[in-house]
Design a protein around this motif. Structure first.
Motif, PDB file in Angstrom:
ATOM      1  N   PHE A   6       0.893  -1.378   0.016  1.00  0.00           N
ATOM      2  CA  PHE A   6      -0.082   0.003  -0.018  1.00  0.00           C
ATOM      3  C   PHE A   6       0.865   1.210   0.087  1.00  0.00           C
ATOM      4  CE2 PHE A   6      -2.487   3.255   2.781  1.00  0.00           C
ATOM      5  CZ  PHE A   6      -3.380   3.379   1.424  1.00  0.00           C
ATOM      6  N   ASN A   7       1.871   1.269   0.834  1.00  0.00           N
ATOM      7  CA  ASN A   7       2.859   2.232   0.990  1.00  0.00           C
ATOM      8  C   ASN A   7       3.485   2.615  -0.461  1.00  0.00           C
ATOM      9  OD1 ASN A   7       3.834   4.549   2.382  1.00  0.00           O
ATOM     10  ND2 ASN A   7       5.915   3.464   2.322  1.00  0.00           N
ATOM     11  N   ASN A  38     -14.262   4.888   6.480  1.00  0.00           N
ATOM     12  CA  ASN A  38     -12.968   5.691   5.873  1.00  0.00           C
ATOM     13  C   ASN A  38     -12.088   4.974   4.633  1.00  0.00           C
ATOM     14  OD1 ASN A  38     -10.412   6.734   5.835  1.00  0.00           O
ATOM     15  ND2 ASN A  38     -10.055   6.371   7.994  1.00  0.00           N
ATOM     16  N   LYS A 203      -8.648  -4.556  14.080  1.00  0.00           N
ATOM     17  CA  LYS A 203      -7.940  -3.548  14.924  1.00  0.00           C
ATOM     18  C   LYS A 203      -8.134  -2.089  14.212  1.00  0.00           C
ATOM     19  CE  LYS A 203      -3.151  -4.206  14.254  1.00  0.00           C
ATOM     20  NZ  LYS A 203      -3.134  -5.318  13.862  1.00  0.00           N
ATOM     21  N   MET A 204      -7.713  -2.321  12.930  1.00  0.00           N
ATOM     22  CA  MET A 204      -7.876  -1.240  11.950  1.00  0.00           C
ATOM     23  C   MET A 204      -9.241  -0.572  11.918  1.00  0.00           C
ATOM     24  SD  MET A 204      -4.685  -0.918  10.831  1.00  0.00           S
ATOM     25  CE  MET A 204      -3.321  -1.851  10.287  1.00  0.00           C
ATOM     26  N   MET A 207      -9.790   1.025  15.266  1.00  0.00           N
ATOM     27  CA  MET A 207      -8.924   2.420  15.340  1.00  0.00           C
ATOM     28  C   MET A 207      -9.158   3.611  14.489  1.00  0.00           C
ATOM     29  SD  MET A 207      -5.160   0.693  15.884  1.00  0.00           S
ATOM     30  CE  MET A 207      -4.311   2.250  15.278  1.00  0.00           C
ATOM     31  N   ILE A 210     -11.581   1.532   9.382  1.00  0.00           N
ATOM     32  CA  ILE A 210     -11.121   1.222   8.025  1.00  0.00           C
ATOM     33  C   ILE A 210     -11.700  -0.293   7.773  1.00  0.00           C
ATOM     34  CG2 ILE A 210      -8.853   0.332   6.862  1.00  0.00           C
ATOM     35  CD1 ILE A 210      -7.641   2.938   8.355  1.00  0.00           C
ATOM     36  N   ASP A 213      -8.879  -3.938   4.647  1.00  0.00           N
ATOM     37  CA  ASP A 213      -7.190  -4.189   5.092  1.00  0.00           C
ATOM     38  C   ASP A 213      -6.560  -3.376   3.963  1.00  0.00           C
ATOM     39  OD1 ASP A 213      -4.423  -4.624   5.264  1.00  0.00           O
ATOM     40  OD2 ASP A 213      -4.943  -6.668   6.040  1.00  0.00           O
ATOM     41  N   LEU A 214      -5.740  -2.127   4.276  1.00  0.00           N
ATOM     42  CA  LEU A 214      -4.943  -1.505   3.363  1.00  0.00           C
ATOM     43  C   LEU A 214      -4.199  -2.114   2.319  1.00  0.00           C
ATOM     44  CD1 LEU A 214      -3.358   1.278   6.009  1.00  0.00           C
ATOM     45  CD2 LEU A 214      -5.432   1.411   4.736  1.00  0.00           C
ATOM     46  N   GLN A 215      -3.632  -3.286   2.635  1.00  0.00           N
ATOM     47  CA  GLN A 215      -3.051  -4.038   1.594  1.00  0.00           C
ATOM     48  C   GLN A 215      -3.899  -4.881   0.473  1.00  0.00           C
ATOM     49  OE1 GLN A 215       0.277  -3.388   1.792  1.00  0.00           O
ATOM     50  NE2 GLN A 215       0.583  -2.697   3.870  1.00  0.00           N
TER      51      GLN A 215
ATOM     52  N   PHE B  37      -3.938   8.557  10.766  1.00  0.00           N
ATOM     53  CA  PHE B  37      -3.813   7.704   9.504  1.00  0.00           C
ATOM     54  C   PHE B  37      -2.450   7.062   9.439  1.00  0.00           C
ATOM     55  CE2 PHE B  37      -3.489   6.791   5.176  1.00  0.00           C
ATOM     56  CZ  PHE B  37      -4.328   5.819   5.025  1.00  0.00           C
ATOM     57  N   VAL B  39      -0.232   6.510  11.667  1.00  0.00           N
ATOM     58  CA  VAL B  39       0.035   5.363  12.555  1.00  0.00           C
ATOM     59  C   VAL B  39      -0.442   4.080  11.864  1.00  0.00           C
ATOM     60  CG1 VAL B  39      -0.445   4.470  14.692  1.00  0.00           C
ATOM     61  CG2 VAL B  39       0.488   6.813  14.410  1.00  0.00           C
ATOM     62  N   ILE B  40      -1.738   4.021  11.543  1.00  0.00           N
ATOM     63  CA  ILE B  40      -2.301   2.873  11.045  1.00  0.00           C
ATOM     64  C   ILE B  40      -1.654   2.331   9.698  1.00  0.00           C
ATOM     65  CG2 ILE B  40      -4.524   2.191   9.540  1.00  0.00           C
ATOM     66  CD1 ILE B  40      -5.951   3.789  11.328  1.00  0.00           C
ATOM     67  N   LEU B  41      -0.977   3.369   8.932  1.00  0.00           N
ATOM     68  CA  LEU B  41      -0.244   2.968   7.711  1.00  0.00           C
ATOM     69  C   LEU B  41       1.225   2.396   8.265  1.00  0.00           C
ATOM     70  CD1 LEU B  41       0.023   2.827   4.940  1.00  0.00           C
ATOM     71  CD2 LEU B  41       0.317   5.321   4.807  1.00  0.00           C
ATOM     72  N   VAL B  43       1.594   0.725  11.037  1.00  0.00           N
ATOM     73  CA  VAL B  43       1.301  -0.821  11.646  1.00  0.00           C
ATOM     74  C   VAL B  43       1.178  -1.645  10.508  1.00  0.00           C
ATOM     75  CG1 VAL B  43      -0.608  -1.922  12.623  1.00  0.00           C
ATOM     76  CG2 VAL B  43       0.164   0.440  13.594  1.00  0.00           C
ATOM     77  N   SER B  44       0.363  -1.211   9.283  1.00  0.00           N
ATOM     78  CA  SER B  44       0.275  -2.168   8.271  1.00  0.00           C
ATOM     79  C   SER B  44       1.557  -2.540   7.430  1.00  0.00           C
ATOM     80  CB  SER B  44      -0.618  -1.424   7.420  1.00  0.00           C
ATOM     81  OG  SER B  44      -0.994  -2.141   6.255  1.00  0.00           O
ATOM     82  N   GLU B  45       2.353  -1.532   7.522  1.00  0.00           N
ATOM     83  CA  GLU B  45       3.616  -1.613   6.710  1.00  0.00           C
ATOM     84  C   GLU B  45       4.350  -2.501   7.559  1.00  0.00           C
ATOM     85  OE1 GLU B  45       4.721  -0.919   3.550  1.00  0.00           O
ATOM     86  OE2 GLU B  45       2.650  -0.428   3.285  1.00  0.00           O
ATOM     87  N   GLU B  47       3.623  -4.686   9.837  1.00  0.00           N
ATOM     88  CA  GLU B  47       3.021  -6.163   9.932  1.00  0.00           C
ATOM     89  C   GLU B  47       3.399  -6.641   8.632  1.00  0.00           C
ATOM     90  OE1 GLU B  47      -1.214  -5.538  10.546  1.00  0.00           O
ATOM     91  OE2 GLU B  47      -1.064  -5.605  12.587  1.00  0.00           O
ATOM     92  N   GLN B  48       3.427  -6.035   7.572  1.00  0.00           N
ATOM     93  CA  GLN B  48       4.011  -6.611   6.390  1.00  0.00           C
ATOM     94  C   GLN B  48       5.365  -7.169   6.332  1.00  0.00           C
ATOM     95  OE1 GLN B  48       1.419  -6.980   4.073  1.00  0.00           O
ATOM     96  NE2 GLN B  48       2.332  -6.925   2.129  1.00  0.00           N
ATOM     97  N   LYS B  53       1.446  -9.556  13.284  1.00  0.00           N
ATOM     98  CA  LYS B  53       0.097  -8.917  13.689  1.00  0.00           C
ATOM     99  C   LYS B  53       0.350  -8.209  15.140  1.00  0.00           C
ATOM    100  CE  LYS B  53      -2.665  -9.378  10.155  1.00  0.00           C
ATOM    101  NZ  LYS B  53      -3.175  -8.267   9.277  1.00  0.00           N
ATOM    102  N   PHE B  54       0.079  -6.974  14.956  1.00  0.00           N
ATOM    103  CA  PHE B  54       0.091  -6.258  16.406  1.00  0.00           C
ATOM    104  C   PHE B  54      -1.111  -6.441  17.003  1.00  0.00           C
ATOM    105  CE2 PHE B  54       3.188  -3.491  13.995  1.00  0.00           C
ATOM    106  CZ  PHE B  54       4.312  -3.845  14.851  1.00  0.00           C
ATOM    107  N   THR B  55      -1.337  -6.250  18.605  1.00  0.00           N
ATOM    108  CA  THR B  55      -2.681  -6.094  19.029  1.00  0.00           C
ATOM    109  C   THR B  55      -2.988  -4.600  19.214  1.00  0.00           C
ATOM    110  OG1 THR B  55      -1.505  -5.846  21.120  1.00  0.00           O
ATOM    111  CG2 THR B  55      -1.897  -8.165  20.245  1.00  0.00           C
ATOM    112  N   MET B  56      -4.304  -4.519  19.379  1.00  0.00           N
ATOM    113  CA  MET B  56      -4.740  -3.123  19.450  1.00  0.00           C
ATOM    114  C   MET B  56      -4.128  -2.412  20.687  1.00  0.00           C
ATOM    115  SD  MET B  56      -8.432  -1.444  18.768  1.00  0.00           S
ATOM    116  CE  MET B  56      -9.375  -2.396  19.919  1.00  0.00           C
ATOM    117  N   VAL B  59      -0.870  -1.151  19.568  1.00  0.00           N
ATOM    118  CA  VAL B  59      -0.855  -0.076  18.719  1.00  0.00           C
ATOM    119  C   VAL B  59      -1.296   1.365  19.422  1.00  0.00           C
ATOM    120  CG1 VAL B  59      -1.971   0.647  16.600  1.00  0.00           C
ATOM    121  CG2 VAL B  59      -1.235  -1.705  16.607  1.00  0.00           C
TER     122      VAL B  59
END
Lengths: 585, 81
Positions: A6-7, A38, A203-204, A207, A210, A213-215, B37, B39-41, B43-45, B47-48, B53-56, B59
């Motif tokens: 995604f990034n 979102n 979680k997303m 939070m 969303i 999943d962004l990916q 946003f 921070v969410i990004l 987290v996603s990167e 995790e990848q 996988k993080f827990t809430m 995060v």
């Protein structure tokens, strides 16, 4: 090819935006996205994917969680954007709310009433979009939850929660089946393919609201492109195939016709089913061609004699079977079929061939073939580059007509000169006015014709229907039959009547009938019609598009005189039609 | 690339900051783009990149690079320093 993260999409987006506006040659489209959660990032990913296909998208995203207001308020940003396509993505949880938690406490009747009320709500939003815009509308259907508080008893209920949502999806699909402007995107099936466990990262969601999943955004926006491409006339037309280890296992030149793997055996079934699927594409109008390093004689023997060969000579519109390099062959196929390289899709098991093709002819869509032939079928099933917004009679027959063209070309070689050849074709032209039967094809011709097209104006079905209802417009489609078969509706002329002057708004012909004097019939008969109406001038216009070079000189050849950038024909002198073509009105 | 380099590369990419200016104190206090946003990004990167996988609750306390490093260490992502 690894999927971009995604990034990486976001980075590419920033880089593209920094570069400034895309150059000429990009097709333009305005997209609006209205969603119930979102959707940060959708815009950026979709923009990058569009740019990769030479589409410059101008994307508007409705304010967060205000899709309702924006759709109902006619002065909202969504309407000011004047979108060509609107994507409405309302997710199950937003739309049905606590129903997902308490459905089982309700009676069957309550569930039915609740869900049908929710359906009516969504339908009224779609109705507003249809009324207030001219856009094509893509509506997500609803993901069906995989769980239920009732557990295994869920489907023992007369009208359970899951069934109620499935029913909602069915009703939506049914309602818009015949509506050419609304497409229901099967998000429920998409979620199933991706796996419901993965599409939502809880979680997303908690939070940031969303819900994809962004990916995974890129996988969904890629599906939107399957709608956008045909709207812009950017769908692919022809599938070009390698043979050895692509259509069958093994190398026929070495192993012989008995040695190749093809048919209902463990080693042959993957190729056999791959061919069956390709045949179904052919029947939907995808043109097929061969590009193979082989001895032609050996290949023809396989096509004719192998008992499990599904694809036969009659299905291929072009066959380049020789020891030339594949890039040269690819260009020859495009030239022979008279279509652009950007209409071609290439499937070849050989990585090197694919890399060379992608480098030398970047316009060609090179499919990333898996190493394992067991995955060939899945790969071709997932190809969405041929998608069309409507399938017309012409589509279904098109691939066959191209194959018939090979016969016409042989006939041409046998004829002494061009006039004898054209006369021998015994062409018959029929003209059609706009009707429910012909409007889809008329629209499609404006969307897909690039080369022999004077103005390249693109019209959706509702545009044509609106013109047809207005006396100021004259619209005629041209169908051609000849001794080898029916070519279908392959020409279109649209004229705007302005008193003593008629202006040719659109004049186009499918490239496969160019060079048969049919343009004289298409334009000439309109001139003669105008003469009867007492018109003085027919005005033609040529708008260069970068692709319509072949049509540049047509007005001059037809006897129009250039004046101030326009082409003028004095109507009252009449137009003498070519005698070799019969015209039925 | 070692894990710290991997992590800093992502931080620099996502937040649009100079990779050489990143240290443990980099965070919400001193980086303007450290918003919810992004921070969410991140987290996603992460995790990848680290296949976790993080827990809430993890995060929720991502307020600085040090916070993230601490969580990653707990999750057995090795840092040489």
């Amino acid at each position: 090819m690894a999927m971009k993260t995604f990034n990486e999409y976001l980075k590419e987006y920033k880089a593209l935006v920094k570069q400034g506006s895309p150059g000429a040659g990009h097709k333009k489209i305005k997209v609006a996205l209205a969603a119930s959660f979102n959707v940060s990032g959708f815009k950026e990913v979709l923009y990058v994917q569009c740019r990769q296909q030479r589409i410059a998208a101008d994307i508007y995203v409705a304010a967060y969680a205000q899709y309702n207001q924006e759709i109902l308020d006619r002065s909202s940003g969504l309407y000011r954007h004047q979108p060509d396509v609107i994507i409405l993505f309302v997710d199950t949880a937003s739309h049905l709310g606590d129903y997902l938690f308490n459905a089982s406490e309700r009676s069957d009747r309550q569930r039915r009433n609740f869900v049908s009320g929710k359906r009516a709500g969504l339908e009224s939003l779609i109705e507003a979009l249809e009324k207030n815009t001219r856009a094509t509308i893509i509506v997500h259907n609803f993901e069906v939850p995989a769980y239920s508080p009732l557990g295994i008893l869920e489907n023992k209920q007369p009208f359970g929660m899951k069934e109620s949502i499935e029913d909602l999806n069915r009703q939506l699909a049914g309602k818009y089946k015949k509506d050419p402007r609304v497409y229901v995107y099967d998000f429920a099936a998409k979620a199933g393919r991706i796996g419901q466990q993965d599409i939502l990262d809880h979680k997303m969601y908690y939070m940031g609201d969303i819900k994809v999943d962004l990916q995974l955004i890129s996988s969904i926006t890629a599906d939107y492109l399957a709608y956008i491409r045909p709207m812009l006339g950017a769908s692919r037309k022809c599938l070009v195939l390698d043979l050895d280890n692509t259509l069958w296992g093994g190398v026929v030149g070495e192993e012989g016709i008995e040695g190749i793997r093809l048919g209902p055996t463990p080693e042959g079934r993957s190729y056999w089913e791959f061919q069956k699927y390709i045949l179904s594409l052919f029947k939907q109008g995808v043109i097929l061609a061969i590009n193979s390093k082989n001895t032609e004689k050996t290949v023809l023997q396989v096509l004719k004699e192998h008992p499990h060969m599904v694809l036969k000579e009659e299905h291929f519109a072009a066959m380049q079977i020789n020891w030339e390099n594949k890039v040269t062959n690819m260009k020859a196929i495009a030239a022979e079929l008279n279509i652009g390289l950007d209409s071609l899709v290439f499937m070849d098991d050989d990585t090197f061939n694919r890399e060379v093709m992608a480098r030398e002819l970047p316009e060609v869509h090179v499919v990333d073939m898996p190493d394992d032939p067991a995955l060939y079928l899945k790969t071709v099933q997932e190809l969405d580059v041929f998608s069309v917004l409507q399938i017309t009679r012409e589509d279904k027959g098109k691939s066959r007509m191209y194959a018939q063209n090979r016969q016409r070309q042989q006939f041409e070689k046998q004829s002494a000169d061009i006039d004898q050849y054209l006369e021998g074709l015994r062409m018959n032209v029929t003209f059609f006015e706009p009707s429910a039967l012909t409007i889809p094809r008329m629209s499609q011709l404006t969307l897909k014709t690039n080369q022999w097209n004077m103005t390249t104006r693109r019209y959706q079905e509702n545009d044509i229907a609106a013109m047809a209802a207005d006396d100021a417009w004259q619209i005629r489609a041209m169908q051609v039959e000849d001794k080898f078969g029916d070519n279908g509706i392959i020409g279109l002329i649209i004229v705007k009547k302005q008193g003593r002057v008629w202006r040719i708004d659109t004049c186009l012909m499918s490239c496969r009938v160019i060079g048969r004097r049919l343009e004289e019939v298409l334009v000439g008969s309109m001139i003669n019609l105008a003469k009867k109406a007492g018109v003085e001038e027919m005005v033609g216009e040529f708008i260069p598009s970068g692709k319509n070079g072949p049509a540049m000189d047509v007005f001059r050849q037809l006897g129009f005189k250039q004046d101030n950038g326009m082409w003028i024909y004095p109507v009252q002198q009449g137009f003498s039609m070519p005698g070799i073509i019969k015209v039925r009105q | 690339m070692n894990n710290r380099e991997k992590m800093y590369k992502i931080l620099s990419d996502v937040l649009g900051i100079d990779i050489n200016a990143i240290d443990g104190s980099t965070g919400l206090e001193n980086v303007e783009s450290w918003d919810s946003f992004n921070v969410i990004l991140l987290v996603s990167e992460f995790e990848q990149a680290f296949n976790i996988k993080f827990t809430m609750p993890e995060v929720e306390c991502f307020k600085s690079v040090k916070d993230i490093t601490d969580v990653l260490k707990k999750r057995n992502v090795e840092f040489l320093d």
